[in-house]
Design a protein around this motif. Sequence first.
Motif, PDB file in Angstrom:
ATOM      1  N   LEU A  38      11.207  45.443  25.936  1.00  0.00           N
ATOM      2  CA  LEU A  38      11.757  44.135  25.654  1.00  0.00           C
ATOM      3  C   LEU A  38      11.259  43.177  26.735  1.00  0.00           C
ATOM      4  CD1 LEU A  38      14.484  43.032  23.787  1.00  0.00           C
ATOM      5  CD2 LEU A  38      14.673  42.163  26.091  1.00  0.00           C
ATOM      6  N   LEU A  40      11.507  39.307  28.320  1.00  0.00           N
ATOM      7  CA  LEU A  40      12.403  38.148  28.362  1.00  0.00           C
ATOM      8  C   LEU A  40      11.862  37.132  29.357  1.00  0.00           C
ATOM      9  CD1 LEU A  40      16.213  38.084  28.291  1.00  0.00           C
ATOM     10  CD2 LEU A  40      15.094  36.968  30.204  1.00  0.00           C
ATOM     11  N   GLU A  41      11.948  35.855  28.983  1.00  0.00           N
ATOM     12  CA  GLU A  41      11.523  34.759  29.854  1.00  0.00           C
ATOM     13  C   GLU A  41      12.731  33.866  30.116  1.00  0.00           C
ATOM     14  OE1 GLU A  41       7.712  32.389  29.226  1.00  0.00           O
ATOM     15  OE2 GLU A  41       9.277  30.977  28.569  1.00  0.00           O
ATOM     16  N   SER A  54      10.623  42.601  32.019  1.00  0.00           N
ATOM     17  CA  SER A  54      10.184  43.626  31.090  1.00  0.00           C
ATOM     18  C   SER A  54      11.093  44.827  31.303  1.00  0.00           C
ATOM     19  CB  SER A  54       8.728  43.990  31.379  1.00  0.00           C
ATOM     20  OG  SER A  54       8.327  45.066  30.576  1.00  0.00           O
ATOM     21  N   TYR A  78      13.378  36.016  24.134  1.00  0.00           N
ATOM     22  CA  TYR A  78      12.932  37.396  24.305  1.00  0.00           C
ATOM     23  C   TYR A  78      12.325  37.893  23.004  1.00  0.00           C
ATOM     24  CZ  TYR A  78      17.257  38.551  21.836  1.00  0.00           C
ATOM     25  OH  TYR A  78      18.262  38.619  20.904  1.00  0.00           O
ATOM     26  N   TYR A 100      12.900  39.203  17.742  1.00  0.00           N
ATOM     27  CA  TYR A 100      12.941  38.165  18.764  1.00  0.00           C
ATOM     28  C   TYR A 100      14.321  37.518  18.783  1.00  0.00           C
ATOM     29  CZ  TYR A 100      12.678  35.042  14.796  1.00  0.00           C
ATOM     30  OH  TYR A 100      12.939  34.409  13.621  1.00  0.00           O
TER      31      TYR A 100
END
Length: 138
Positions: A38, A40-41, A54, A78, A100
């Motif tokens: 997964l 994610l930002e 990550s 994400y 997402y």
Amino acid sequence: MKNLISLLILWLVAPIMLFGQITLTVDIEQLRNNNGKLLLELNNDKEEVIKGFSETITDGKCILVIKELKPGKYAFKYFHDENNDEKINTNFMGIPKEGYGFSNNAKGTFGPPSFDKMLFEITKSDTMICKPAYILKQ
């Protein structure tokens, strides 16, 4: 007198030490499999990227712990990178093949939601539970 000075210093420094001690736990559930990772930002309220994450997936679930946040407004997006290529794969029409999602479980119409729908404020440690969208069957 030494004890009084020590207490005064502690009283003045404690709020500074506690500032930035907020932890956000992001619990992403109902992932369709344990393949890949997964990604994610995390963004600040100006839509600037703060950090990327990550994490592995276990039992269709992923838990990310984001430490040392300062009080403020944030947003994240994400996706379930099932094939570990670090990009969200789409079909020929641009429809995502991988799962997402967004903070606040925000949804968009024919595209991602507005940044305002994703924005949340954090003032103390907290947990967010998110569920990804899978548009195309595997």
